[in-house]
Design a protein around this motif. Structure first.
Motif, mmCIF file in Angstrom:
data_model
loop_
_atom_site.group_PDB
_atom_site.id
_atom_site.type_symbol
_atom_site.label_atom_id
_atom_site.label_comp_id
_atom_site.label_asym_id
_atom_site.label_seq_id
_atom_site.Cartn_x
_atom_site.Cartn_y
_atom_site.Cartn_z
ATOM 1 N N ILE A 346 0.820 -1.205 0.000
ATOM 2 C CA ILE A 346 0.000 0.000 0.000
ATOM 3 C C ILE A 346 0.858 1.260 0.000
ATOM 4 O O ILE A 346 0.625 2.197 -0.769
ATOM 5 N N VAL A 347 1.889 1.286 0.842
ATOM 6 C CA VAL A 347 2.723 2.484 0.963
ATOM 7 C C VAL A 347 3.343 2.863 -0.379
ATOM 8 O O VAL A 347 3.395 4.021 -0.766
ATOM 9 N N GLY A 348 3.811 1.862 -1.109
ATOM 10 C CA GLY A 348 4.461 2.146 -2.382
ATOM 11 C C GLY A 348 3.548 2.040 -3.576
ATOM 12 O O GLY A 348 4.017 2.082 -4.722
ATOM 13 N N ASN A 349 2.250 1.897 -3.344
ATOM 14 C CA ASN A 349 1.294 1.690 -4.437
ATOM 15 C C ASN A 349 1.803 0.597 -5.375
ATOM 16 O O ASN A 349 1.796 0.730 -6.601
ATOM 17 N N ASN A 350 2.258 -0.492 -4.771
ATOM 18 C CA ASN A 350 2.920 -1.540 -5.537
ATOM 19 C C ASN A 350 1.962 -2.542 -6.163
ATOM 20 O O ASN A 350 2.407 -3.593 -6.630
ATOM 21 N N ILE A 351 0.660 -2.242 -6.171
ATOM 22 C CA ILE A 351 -0.252 -3.155 -6.865
ATOM 23 C C ILE A 351 -0.135 -2.997 -8.373
ATOM 24 O O ILE A 351 -0.696 -3.792 -9.125
ATOM 25 N N ILE A 352 0.616 -1.997 -8.831
ATOM 26 C CA ILE A 352 0.785 -1.807 -10.273
ATOM 27 C C ILE A 352 1.417 -3.038 -10.901
ATOM 28 O O ILE A 352 1.066 -3.453 -12.011
ATOM 29 N N GLY A 353 2.360 -3.654 -10.193
ATOM 30 C CA GLY A 353 2.975 -4.873 -10.696
ATOM 31 C C GLY A 353 1.974 -6.005 -10.822
ATOM 32 O O GLY A 353 2.040 -6.813 -11.766
ATOM 33 N N LEU A 354 1.035 -6.074 -9.875
ATOM 34 C CA LEU A 354 -0.003 -7.093 -9.962
ATOM 35 C C LEU A 354 -0.920 -6.837 -11.152
ATOM 36 O O LEU A 354 -1.355 -7.773 -11.828
ATOM 37 N N ILE A 355 -1.218 -5.574 -11.411
ATOM 38 C CA ILE A 355 -2.067 -5.232 -12.556
ATOM 39 C C ILE A 355 -1.374 -5.595 -13.855
ATOM 40 O O ILE A 355 -2.007 -6.066 -14.813
ATOM 41 N N LYS A 356 -0.060 -5.389 -13.910
ATOM 42 C CA LYS A 356 0.712 -5.778 -15.088
ATOM 43 C C LYS A 356 0.497 -7.265 -15.395
ATOM 44 O O LYS A 356 0.295 -7.653 -16.547
ATOM 45 N N SER A 360 -1.601 -9.899 -18.494
ATOM 46 C CA SER A 360 -0.783 -10.830 -19.266
ATOM 47 C C SER A 360 -1.640 -11.806 -20.058
ATOM 48 O O SER A 360 -2.777 -12.121 -19.696
ATOM 49 N N ASP A 361 -1.077 -12.307 -21.143
ATOM 50 C CA ASP A 361 -1.741 -13.368 -21.903
ATOM 51 C C ASP A 361 -1.549 -14.726 -21.249
ATOM 52 O O ASP A 361 -2.194 -15.691 -21.656
ATOM 53 N N ASN A 362 -0.670 -14.795 -20.259
ATOM 54 C CA ASN A 362 -0.385 -16.073 -19.629
ATOM 55 C C ASN A 362 -1.419 -16.397 -18.563
ATOM 56 O O ASN A 362 -1.685 -15.605 -17.660
ATOM 57 N N ARG A 363 -1.979 -17.586 -18.640
ATOM 58 C CA ARG A 363 -3.055 -17.980 -17.723
ATOM 59 C C ARG A 363 -2.597 -17.992 -16.278
ATOM 60 O O ARG A 363 -3.307 -17.535 -15.377
ATOM 61 N N VAL A 364 -1.399 -18.526 -16.021
ATOM 62 C CA VAL A 364 -0.928 -18.637 -14.642
ATOM 63 C C VAL A 364 -0.737 -17.264 -14.017
ATOM 64 O O VAL A 364 -1.114 -17.030 -12.860
ATOM 65 N N LEU A 365 -0.179 -16.324 -14.778
ATOM 66 C CA LEU A 365 0.024 -14.975 -14.239
ATOM 67 C C LEU A 365 -1.307 -14.299 -13.927
ATOM 68 O O LEU A 365 -1.445 -13.626 -12.901
ATOM 69 N N ARG A 366 -2.284 -14.477 -14.791
ATOM 70 C CA ARG A 366 -3.599 -13.869 -14.521
ATOM 71 C C ARG A 366 -4.228 -14.469 -13.272
ATOM 72 O O ARG A 366 -4.786 -13.761 -12.438
ATOM 73 N N LYS A 367 -4.113 -15.774 -13.136
ATOM 74 C CA LYS A 367 -4.689 -16.433 -11.965
ATOM 75 C C LYS A 367 -3.978 -16.006 -10.689
ATOM 76 O O LYS A 367 -4.613 -15.679 -9.680
ATOM 77 N N GLU A 368 -2.652 -15.985 -10.737
ATOM 78 C CA GLU A 368 -1.879 -15.636 -9.545
ATOM 79 C C GLU A 368 -2.136 -14.198 -9.103
ATOM 80 O O GLU A 368 -2.270 -13.913 -7.910
ATOM 81 N N SER A 369 -2.176 -13.277 -10.063
ATOM 82 C CA SER A 369 -2.397 -11.870 -9.701
ATOM 83 C C SER A 369 -3.811 -11.666 -9.184
ATOM 84 O O SER A 369 -4.033 -10.874 -8.259
ATOM 85 N N SER A 370 -4.779 -12.384 -9.734
ATOM 86 C CA SER A 370 -6.156 -12.297 -9.220
ATOM 87 C C SER A 370 -6.216 -12.794 -7.783
ATOM 88 O O SER A 370 -6.904 -12.207 -6.933
ATOM 89 N N TRP A 371 -5.506 -13.887 -7.510
ATOM 90 C CA TRP A 371 -5.499 -14.433 -6.156
ATOM 91 C C TRP A 371 -4.859 -13.457 -5.174
ATOM 92 O O TRP A 371 -5.379 -13.219 -4.076
ATOM 93 N N GLN A 404 -10.855 -18.408 -18.284
ATOM 94 C CA GLN A 404 -10.980 -19.811 -17.918
ATOM 95 C C GLN A 404 -11.523 -19.924 -16.495
ATOM 96 O O GLN A 404 -11.433 -19.012 -15.709
ATOM 97 N N PHE A 405 -12.058 -21.112 -16.191
ATOM 98 C CA PHE A 405 -12.787 -21.311 -14.940
ATOM 99 C C PHE A 405 -11.981 -20.894 -13.714
ATOM 100 O O PHE A 405 -12.477 -20.186 -12.838
ATOM 101 N N ASP A 406 -10.731 -21.361 -13.612
ATOM 102 C CA ASP A 406 -9.974 -21.092 -12.388
ATOM 103 C C ASP A 406 -9.671 -19.612 -12.231
ATOM 104 O O ASP A 406 -9.647 -19.083 -11.117
ATOM 105 N N GLU A 410 -10.987 -16.797 -9.182
ATOM 106 C CA GLU A 410 -10.121 -15.876 -8.451
ATOM 107 C C GLU A 410 -10.568 -14.428 -8.633
ATOM 108 O O GLU A 410 -10.574 -13.642 -7.684
ATOM 109 N N ALA A 411 -10.947 -14.082 -9.863
ATOM 110 C CA ALA A 411 -11.437 -12.726 -10.112
ATOM 111 C C ALA A 411 -12.723 -12.460 -9.337
ATOM 112 O O ALA A 411 -12.946 -11.361 -8.812
ATOM 113 N N ALA A 412 -13.567 -13.478 -9.226
ATOM 114 C CA ALA A 412 -14.825 -13.337 -8.493
ATOM 115 C C ALA A 412 -14.574 -13.076 -7.015
ATOM 116 O O ALA A 412 -15.249 -12.252 -6.386
#
Length: 523
Positions: A346-356, A360-371, A404-406, A410-412
Motif C-alpha cells: 500500500i505504501v508504495g502503491n505496488n499493486i501496479i505490478g499485480l495489474i501488469k 498478461s496473456d499467460n493464464r498462470v500470471l492472470r490467476k496468480e495476480s487475481s489471487w 478460464q474457470f480457475d 479468483e477474479a470473483a
C-alpha cells in the motif's frame, strides 16, 4: 514423474489469519490451507509446463574438462536394440574397470563412466531402465567412494543424475547412492563434484514426499544450503533448484528447519539482488515453498528486503519463468501477513505490478495476480478503495465473465471482497454500495450467475454470495430484477433439491426472500 499429492489441511488454523473471510457464507478459506493448496498446484504447473521437477544433465557443467570437448561426436541414429546393447556393454565395462589393477586403470574407469554417461544423456531413446537392469547403480556407488579423483566422482554423479531423472521406480533405485551423494556435497568436495551431486539429489527430491523424507533424514538440507551460498552461479542455481524440490512439502518440517539456518535469509536476499535471472528464478521458488509452508519463515521474510526485491522483479522482468514464482511468493506473503499489505504494497502503491500480470496473456500470471488481489481486497476499506480505483477493476470484470474457470473464480473472489466490509462472524457483511453498483453496472453479474451454475460447490456458493449482495444492496430494490434479467432465478432453483444441505438452504432461502409472493407487486 514428480509427485503432486494433495497437501493435507493443517490441523489448526494459522495464526496469520484469514484474508478470505470477508466474503463468506458457505465458502471459508483460511490463508494457511490456501497457501498449501497453491503450493501443490504450482508444483504441477512448474513440472508440466515450465521447469521440470527433474532434469536430465546433457551438457557438461561449466568449468569441467569435458566442457571444452565437442559433444557432437556421438551419433544416436542407431536402432533402439543397438543402443540398449551398447548400454549393457558400458555397464559391463564399468564392472571390469573396478576389477583390474595397474597402469591405465584410472583412464579405463573414466572412459567407461563417460561412455555410460553419454548413452544416458542422449534424448532419442531412454536407456535408464536398461542400465539399471544391467546393474549400473551399485557399480556407480562404488565409483563414488572417498579418495576417488574428481573426474571419476563427477562422471559417476552425472550418470546417477540422469538415472534419477527417469521414471519413479528408476529414481527410487538411487536409494543406495544417497548417503554418498549427500556426503559429496560437503566442504571437502570440489565445487564441480558438489554441484553435480546436488543435481542428482534435486532429481531424487523432485520424485516424491517419501524420497524427500529420506533425503532429509540423511542430512541433505544443511550441506545443500551451504551450496546456495556459492559464488559460482551455476552451483548456486543448482543448489537453489534442488532445495526448492527438497522443501516443497507437504510436510512443513524442512521449510521450518531451513529458515532457522544461519545466513539463509541473507543468501536469498543476495541472490535476488544479483542480475542473474536464472538464479533469481530458482531462489524465488525457495521463497514460494517457505511462504507456503512455514509461518515462521513468513514472519521473517516480510520484514526483510525480500518483498521489495520480488516487487522489483515484478516491475522489471518480462521473463515468464521468473515472474510466476515471484508472483506466487508475493501472493503467499500477502495472504499471510497484514504487514505485507500495509507496509509494503500500500505504501508504495505496488499493486501496479499485480495489474501488469493481470493484463498478461499467460493464464498462470492472470490467476496468480487475481489471487493476490483477492487477499488484498479482503483487508481494510483502504485496501479495497486502492484496488477499486485502479485499472484492476475493469480487468477483473472482464476476467469474471470471459476467462478460464480457475481465473474466473479468483477474479470473483476479488470483486466480491471489494463490495463488502465484514461486521462479525454471524452477521451479513456490510455492503459498499458504490463498489457494488460500479461492478454490477460494469457487467460482472452474468459472470457470477455463470459461477452459480458451476458443478463445483464452493464456486457455486461464491456466486450465490454475490447474488445475495446484489439483491440485498443494489439501490432502489432493483437487485432482484437485475438478477432475474440474467436468468439468476433459474440458476438458483437448480439447488432446490441439491444434496448439499448448506447450498440447498442458501439458494432456496434467497429465492423465497427475494422472489416470494410479493415480488413485483410494488412496480
Amino acid at each position: 514423474m514428480a509427485d503432486d499429492s494433495a497437501s493435507p489441511s493443517p490441523s489448526s488454523a494459522s495464526p496469520l489469519q484469514h484474508h478470505r473471510e470477508a466474503l463468506k457464507s458457505s465458502v471459508r478459506n483460511t490463508a494457511a490451507s490456501r497457501r498449501r493448496e497453491q503450493a501443490i498446484a504450482i508444483g504441477k504447473e512448474r513440472r508440466e509446463a515450465l521447469i521440470r521437477a527433474k532434469r536430465v544433465c546433457r551438457a557438461p557443467i561449466s568449468g569441467s574438462d569435458e566442457a571444452e570437448m565437442e559433444e557432437g561426436d556421438m551419433v544416436v541414429d542407431e536402432e533402439k536394440a543397438c543402443l540398449e546393447a551398447k548400454t549393457a556393454y558400458a555397464v559391463e565395462e564399468l564392472k571390469s574397470a573396478l576389477s583390474i589393477q595397474g597402469k591405465g586403470v584410472q583412464k579405463k574407469k573414466i572412459e567407461a563412466l563417460r561412455d555410460l554417461r553419454r548413452l544416458l544423456s542422449q534424448p532419442e531413446v531412454p536407456l535408464v531402465d536398461t542400465a539399471i537392469k544391467a546393474g549400473a547403480v551399485p557399480l556407480l556407488v562404488q565409483y563414488l567412494s572417498f579418495g576417488s579423483s574428481d573426474e571419476q566422482l563427477l562422471e559417476a554423479a552425472w550418470c546417477l543424475t540422469n538415472i534419477a531423472a527417469g521414471e519413479p521406480e528408476e529414481t527410487k533405485s538411487l536409494l543406495p547412492a544417497l548417503p554418498l551423494l549427500i556426503a559429496h556435497l560437503g566442504e571437502k568436495s570440489s565445487t564441480l563434484v558438489a554441484e553435480q551431486c546436488a543435481w542428482a539429489i534435486g532429481n531424487v527430491a523432485g520424485e516424491g514426499a517419501e524420497l524427500r523424507s529420506t533425503l532429509l533424514a540423511q542430512g541433505a538440507l544443511r550441506p545443500l544450503t551451504r551450496l546456495m551460498f556459492s559464488s559460482k552461479g551455476s552451483t548456486a542455481r543448482t543448489a537453489a533448484w534442488a532445495m526448492s524440490n527438497l522443501i516443497k512439502g507437504p510436510d512443513p518440517k524442512a521449510a521450518n528447519e531451513l529458515i532457522t539456518i544461519d545466513g539463509v535469509l541473507n543468501a536469498i536476499i543476495a541472490s535476488l539482488e544479483k542480475e542473474d535471472e536464472e538464479l533469481a528464478t530458482e531462489v524465488a521458488w525457495v521463497v514460494v515453498y517457505l511462504s507456503a509452508l512455514s509461518d515462521r519463515a513468513i514472519s521473517l521474510i516480510v520484514r526483510s528486503s525480500v518483498p521489495q526485491l520480488l516487487i522489483g522483479r515484478l516491475f522489471s522482468s518480462e521473463n515468464l519463468q521468473l515472474l510466476i514464482p515471484v508472483l506466487r511468493g508475493l501472493g503467499n506473503l500477502i495472504a499471510a501477513d497484514d504487514y505485507m499489505v500495509d507496509s509494503v504494497l500500500i505504501v508504495g502503491n505496488n499493486i501496479i505490478g499485480l495489474i501488469k500480470c493481470l493484463k498478461s496473456d499467460n493464464r498462470v500470471l492472470r490467476k496468480e495476480s487475481s489471487w493476490a488481489l483477492s487477499n488484498i481486497a479482503a483487508g481494510s476499506f483502504e485496501h479495497k478503495k486502492l484496488i477499486f480505483a485502479s485499472e484492476a477493476t475493469p480487468l477483473l470484470i472482464r476476467l469474471v465473465t470471459s476467462a478460464q474457470f480457475d481465473i474466473r473464480r479468483e477474479a470473483a473472489y476479488t470483486l466480491g471482497n471489494l463490495c463488502v466490509v465484514p461486521t462479525g462472524n454471524y452477521e451479513l457483511p456490510k455492503i459498499i454500495v458504490e463498489h457494488l453498483v460500479a461492478i454490477v453496472d460494469g457487467g460482472a453479474l452474468p459472470g457470477f450467475i455463470h459461477l452459480v451454475r458451476s458443478a463445483d460447490v464452493d464456486t457455486a456458493g461464491l456466486g450465490l454470495q454475490f447474488l445475495e449482495l446484489v439483491m440485498r444492496g443494489y439501490p432502489n430494490k432493483q437487485g432482484p430484477k437485475l438478477v432475474e434479467m440474467e436468468d439468476g432465478i433459474e440458476a438458483m432453483e437448480r439447488f432446490q433439491f441439491h444434496e448439499n444441505e448448506q447450498m440447498r438452504n442458501m439458494a432456496n432461502g434467497l429465492v423465497d426472500e427475494y422472489f416470494g409472493e410479493d415480488y413485483g407487486l410494488d412496480e
